[in-house]
Design an enzyme around this catalytic site. Structure first.
Site, PDB file in Angstrom:
ATOM      1  CG  ASP A  21      -2.183   0.762   0.773  1.00  0.00           C
ATOM      2  OD1 ASP A  21      -3.262   0.339   0.857  1.00  0.00           O
ATOM      3  OD2 ASP A  21      -2.019   2.049   0.978  1.00  0.00           O
ATOM      4  CG  ASP A  47       2.221   5.944  -5.918  1.00  0.00           C
ATOM      5  OD1 ASP A  47       1.484   5.191  -6.703  1.00  0.00           O
ATOM      6  OD2 ASP A  47       2.181   7.193  -5.722  1.00  0.00           O
ATOM      7  CB  VAL A  48       1.142   0.210  -7.181  1.00  0.00           C
ATOM      8  CG1 VAL A  48       1.566  -0.751  -6.447  1.00  0.00           C
ATOM      9  CG2 VAL A  48      -0.563   0.472  -7.042  1.00  0.00           C
ATOM     10  CE1 TYR A 140     -13.931   3.249  -8.035  1.00  0.00           C
ATOM     11  CE2 TYR A 140     -15.657   2.527  -9.164  1.00  0.00           C
ATOM     12  CZ  TYR A 140     -14.861   2.329  -8.230  1.00  0.00           C
ATOM     13  OH  TYR A 140     -14.822   1.164  -7.335  1.00  0.00           O
ATOM     14  CE  LYS A 144     -12.408  -0.070  -9.584  1.00  0.00           C
ATOM     15  NZ  LYS A 144     -11.320  -0.962  -9.108  1.00  0.00           N
TER      16      LYS A 144
HETATM   17  N1  LIG Z   1     -15.839  -0.479  -1.500  1.00  0.00           N
HETATM   18  C1  LIG Z   1     -16.796  -0.769  -2.265  1.00  0.00           C
HETATM   19  O1  LIG Z   1     -18.051  -0.523  -2.301  1.00  0.00           O
HETATM   20  C2  LIG Z   1     -16.247  -1.198  -3.832  1.00  0.00           C
HETATM   21  C3  LIG Z   1     -17.032  -1.561  -4.711  1.00  0.00           C
HETATM   22  C4  LIG Z   1     -16.699  -1.820  -5.990  1.00  0.00           C
HETATM   23  C5  LIG Z   1     -15.352  -1.914  -6.221  1.00  0.00           C
HETATM   24  N2  LIG Z   1     -14.578  -1.859  -5.199  1.00  0.00           N
HETATM   25  C6  LIG Z   1     -13.187  -1.857  -5.557  1.00  0.00           C
HETATM   26  O2  LIG Z   1     -12.485  -2.742  -4.685  1.00  0.00           O
HETATM   27  C7  LIG Z   1     -11.081  -2.303  -4.389  1.00  0.00           C
HETATM   28  C8  LIG Z   1     -10.720  -2.048  -2.862  1.00  0.00           C
HETATM   29  O3  LIG Z   1     -11.850  -1.002  -2.308  1.00  0.00           O
HETATM   30  P1  LIG Z   1     -11.904  -0.523  -0.762  1.00  0.00           P
HETATM   31  O4  LIG Z   1     -13.215  -0.152  -0.638  1.00  0.00           O
HETATM   32  O5  LIG Z   1     -11.128  -1.446  -0.097  1.00  0.00           O
HETATM   33  O6  LIG Z   1     -11.097   0.734  -0.958  1.00  0.00           O
HETATM   34  P2  LIG Z   1      -9.989   1.229   0.133  1.00  0.00           P
HETATM   35  O7  LIG Z   1     -10.112   2.946  -0.051  1.00  0.00           O
HETATM   36  O8  LIG Z   1     -10.404   0.996   1.587  1.00  0.00           O
HETATM   37  O9  LIG Z   1      -8.672   0.962   0.055  1.00  0.00           O
HETATM   38  C9  LIG Z   1      -7.973   1.233  -1.206  1.00  0.00           C
HETATM   39  C10 LIG Z   1      -6.484   1.276  -0.830  1.00  0.00           C
HETATM   40  O10 LIG Z   1      -5.768   1.406  -2.074  1.00  0.00           O
HETATM   41  C11 LIG Z   1      -4.608   2.287  -1.565  1.00  0.00           C
HETATM   42  N3  LIG Z   1      -4.145   2.756  -2.526  1.00  0.00           N
HETATM   43  C12 LIG Z   1      -4.536   3.941  -3.418  1.00  0.00           C
HETATM   44  N4  LIG Z   1      -3.921   4.431  -4.474  1.00  0.00           N
HETATM   45  C13 LIG Z   1      -2.668   3.821  -4.211  1.00  0.00           C
HETATM   46  C14 LIG Z   1      -1.278   3.621  -5.071  1.00  0.00           C
HETATM   47  N5  LIG Z   1      -1.080   4.540  -5.866  1.00  0.00           N
HETATM   48  N6  LIG Z   1      -0.359   2.606  -4.566  1.00  0.00           N
HETATM   49  C15 LIG Z   1      -0.659   1.821  -3.517  1.00  0.00           C
HETATM   50  N7  LIG Z   1      -1.589   1.741  -3.046  1.00  0.00           N
HETATM   51  C16 LIG Z   1      -2.874   2.650  -2.928  1.00  0.00           C
HETATM   52  C17 LIG Z   1      -5.013   3.095  -0.404  1.00  0.00           C
HETATM   53  O11 LIG Z   1      -3.992   3.580   0.273  1.00  0.00           O
HETATM   54  C18 LIG Z   1      -6.298   2.183   0.319  1.00  0.00           C
HETATM   55  O12 LIG Z   1      -5.324   1.513   1.288  1.00  0.00           O
HETATM   56  C19 LIG Z   1     -10.863  -1.155  -5.233  1.00  0.00           C
HETATM   57  O13 LIG Z   1     -10.286  -1.353  -6.524  1.00  0.00           O
HETATM   58  C20 LIG Z   1     -12.171  -0.376  -5.382  1.00  0.00           C
HETATM   59  O14 LIG Z   1     -12.461   0.223  -6.594  1.00  0.00           O
HETATM   60  C21 LIG Z   1     -14.909  -1.331  -4.047  1.00  0.00           C
END
Ligand SMILES: NC(=O)c1ccc[n+]([C@@H]2O[C@H](COP(=O)([O-])OP(=O)(O)OC[C@H]3O[C@@H](n4cnc5c(N)ncnc54)[C@H](O)[C@@H]3O)[C@@H](O)[C@H]2O)c1
Length: 233
Positions: A21, A47-48, A140, A144
């Protein structure tokens, strides 16, 4: 949030998990909790979106564990800005984090997995990428949709290498990402979900464990919807 549930579920299956992360503080706090119960968890602050950093990350994983069996791309940022207010910077920012980073990680991991003759790549897409977004902005949703298509392109390119590539499309999950939705949207979607509740992070983690398992060895280039029936294809 979902990533944490995935780490817990993969540790419970006996995997050694390298958690990546960009948020060093969050990583440190989570690592302390995981390491109380397991020695099989390592963390890397990366940072990916940074190409050289991704290459170093994959080298480090190999150095520390000797293998790379499963890559789970479970990161992202959410925005709900309406299209007529969306700046080019915000468009680019979300595509860089949600899509380009996944290309970089998949490409780097696939090189290692090809050498091993096996591997699983699991990308987190979203229902938004299938339907154009229920609450999400165009940046967004398009990011996706790109993840879903990237998965299919990789699946075509990597057939015969021993690697499978699949997408999981969560619907709304009870998480800070959904709490950031515009007012009223969460309740509106909740009322449409046949199973009568939002997803839980563990629901998504269960699909990740399944796709990483031997039971999923013939699933390739697929999208698995985990949305309580909110949208059915
Ligand atoms: N939460 C939802 O309802 C939902 C719904 C559909 C899809 N998703 C997808 O599921 C995945 C996880 O979502 P979540 O709810 O756990 O989100 P979250 O915000 O809790 O976690 C996302 C993580 O990504 C990390 N991150 C962001 N940019 C980064 C970078 N450049 N390098 C490294 N790390 C980075 C952040 O620090 C964070 O810890 C995401 O791809 C999101 O789009 C989530």
């Amino acid at each position: 949030m979902i990533g944490r549930a995935c780490v817990g579920a993969l540790l419970a299956e006996g995997a050694t998990v390298v958690v990546v992360d960009r948020d060093e503080n969050a990583l440190r706090t989570a690592a302390t909790a995981w390491q109380e119960t397991s020695r099989r968890v390592l963390t890397l602050a990366v940072d990916v979106t940074d190409e050289p950093a991704v290459l170093r990350m994959v080298d480090e994983v190999q150095k520390q564990t000797g293998r790379l069996d499963v890559l789970v791309n479970c990161l992202g940022v959410f925005q709900a800005t309406p299209i007529d207010e969306l700046s080019l910077d915000d468009w680019q920012h979300v595509l860089d984090i949600n899509l380009t980073s996944i290309f970089l990680c998949c490409r780097a991991a696939a090189r290692v997995m090809k050498g091993q003759g096996s591997g699983r790549i699991i990308n987190l897409g979203s229902l938004a990428g299938r339907v154009g977004g229920l609450a999400a902005g165009a940046n967004y949703s398009v990011s996706k949709a790109g993840v879903i298509c990237l998965t299919k392109s990789l699946a075509r390119a990597l057939g015969g290498t021993g690697i499978t590539v699949n997408t999981i499309n969560p619907g709304p999950v009870d998480s800070p990402m959904v709490d950031a939705w515009p007012p009223g949207k969460k309740e509106e979607q909740l009322a449409r979900i046949p199973l009568g509740r939002l997803g839980r992070p563990q629901d998504i983690a269960g699909a990740v464990v399944f796709l990483a398992s031997d039971a999923a060895s013939y699933i390739h280039g697929a999208q698995i919807d985990v949305n309580g029936g909110l949208e059915m294809s």
